[in-house]
Design an enzyme around this catalytic site. Structure first.
Site, mmCIF file in Angstrom:
data_model
loop_
_atom_site.group_PDB
_atom_site.id
_atom_site.type_symbol
_atom_site.label_atom_id
_atom_site.label_comp_id
_atom_site.label_asym_id
_atom_site.label_seq_id
_atom_site.Cartn_x
_atom_site.Cartn_y
_atom_site.Cartn_z
ATOM 1 N N HIS A 140 0.762 -1.141 -0.077
ATOM 2 C CA HIS A 140 -0.083 -0.244 -0.065
ATOM 3 C C HIS A 140 0.880 1.112 -0.022
ATOM 4 O O HIS A 140 2.054 1.141 0.417
ATOM 5 C CB HIS A 140 -0.860 -0.064 1.076
ATOM 6 C CG HIS A 140 -1.826 -0.903 1.166
ATOM 7 N ND1 HIS A 140 -2.240 -2.296 1.335
ATOM 8 C CD2 HIS A 140 -3.439 -0.432 0.856
ATOM 9 C CE1 HIS A 140 -3.173 -2.692 1.190
ATOM 10 N NE2 HIS A 140 -4.009 -1.793 0.768
ATOM 11 N N LYS A 144 -0.748 4.922 4.376
ATOM 12 C CA LYS A 144 -1.791 4.121 5.155
ATOM 13 C C LYS A 144 -1.665 4.006 6.476
ATOM 14 O O LYS A 144 -0.386 3.963 6.968
ATOM 15 C CB LYS A 144 -1.665 2.648 4.380
ATOM 16 C CG LYS A 144 -2.906 1.911 4.910
ATOM 17 C CD LYS A 144 -2.954 0.629 4.169
ATOM 18 C CE LYS A 144 -4.054 -0.399 4.710
ATOM 19 N NZ LYS A 144 -5.302 0.174 4.694
#
Ligand code: NAD
Length: 255
Positions: A140, A144
């Site tokens: 990600h 995040k």
């Protein structure tokens, strides 16, 4: 016409949700909620003011693990159906939140709204019955706030349920892991490896291994628009359900 409010409306996901809902003829976006807004008759800085001043059938929440519970509690107690994409909440917390729902309100939560990611999880459950050894790598963007991702945890849960008795975990490093964490986090006897890098959006690879062969199932969300058909579907379908529902696959079954 289904009326919709969005919490986290100024965020990366919220901005896309606002666009997607606005483009649907059968959905009416009536309230945009985010602490960064100047309050007016359509923009609110918090859920309480939005509930007081506006009326909506569905709340879509893409905020933060630390604030989502407060938003959902307030909405469910007011009889508003919730569509939640915010990750980082345990199943126990979701069950507790669902108890705030008035009789016919629904708390719908999807760890991943991308249809391809749902298919990755579905296929992983099938494969897990035949190839028991598996590890998950999720990748990600570097902003995040939770790790591992909600998708990785959900995938591990589904695989664990599908394969029944967990086999011995692959690898013999237990007494010689010179860098702690090298083998990833353990969840349901499955190793999950979390990568965070600028340039990434949301990606996951489920790697199965057996004698002389491997099988990799990979999904890439290269753009946040990938989540929007799932969010819109949930806004349309959530009123047909009650209580806690986790996973977009349950709404796809209605199609
Ligand atoms: P972001 O930080 O860009 O946006 C969060 C927004 O929430 C911000 O604008 C912030 O001001 C706002 N906010 C903070 N407190 C608030 C409150 N009390 N009420 C209303 N708004 C509030 O984050 P993002 O990248 O948009 O991600 C949001 C969440 O969505 C994360 O948990 C992420 O993991 C999750 N996510 C889920 C999916 C999925 O398919 N389920 C996909 C992508 C991201």
């Amino acid at each position: 016409m289904t009326t919709v409010a969005v919490t986290g409306a100024a965020g990366r996901m919220g901005t896309e949700v606002v666009k997607a809902v606005s483009e649907c003829d059968d959905l009416d976006l009536v309230a945009l909620i985010d602490p960064s807004f100047e309050q007016d008759d359509r923009h609110f800085t918090n859920i309480e003011d939005a509930i007081k001043c506006s009326q909506f059938d569905v709340l879509v929440d893409f905020t933060r693990p630390t604030v989502v519970a407060g938003n959902v509690k307030a909405a469910l107690a007011a009889g508003v159906n919730c569509v939640v994409g915010t990750t980082g909440l345990s199943h126990e917390t979701l069950e507790e939140l669902a108890s705030y729902a008035t009789d016919d309100a629904c708390l719908f939560v999807a760890p991943n709204f991308a249809i391809g990611a749902v298919m990755m999880m579905e296929i992983s459950q099938i494969v897990a019955k035949y190839m028991e050894h598996v590890e998950i790598i999720e990748l990600h963007h570097d902003n995040k706030l939770d790790a591992p991702s909600g998708t990785a945890l959900r995938t591990a849960e589904l695989i664990a349920a599908a394969r029944g008795n967990a086999p011995q975990k692959p690898g013999k490093e237990t007494e010689n892991e010179s860098c702690p964490g090298a083998r990833g986090a353990d969840y349901k006897d499955i190793s999950i490896h979390s990568v965070r890098l600028p340039g990434l959006v949301a990606h996951q690879e489920v790697l199965f291994g057996d004698k002389g062969q491997t099988l990799s199932i990979r999904h890439d969300s290269i753009d946040r628009t990938s989540f929007m058909p799932g969010v819109v579907l949930a806004c349309r379908k959530v009123a047909q359900h009650r209580g806690l529902i986790v996973g977009l696959e349950h709404l796809l079954e209605d199609e």
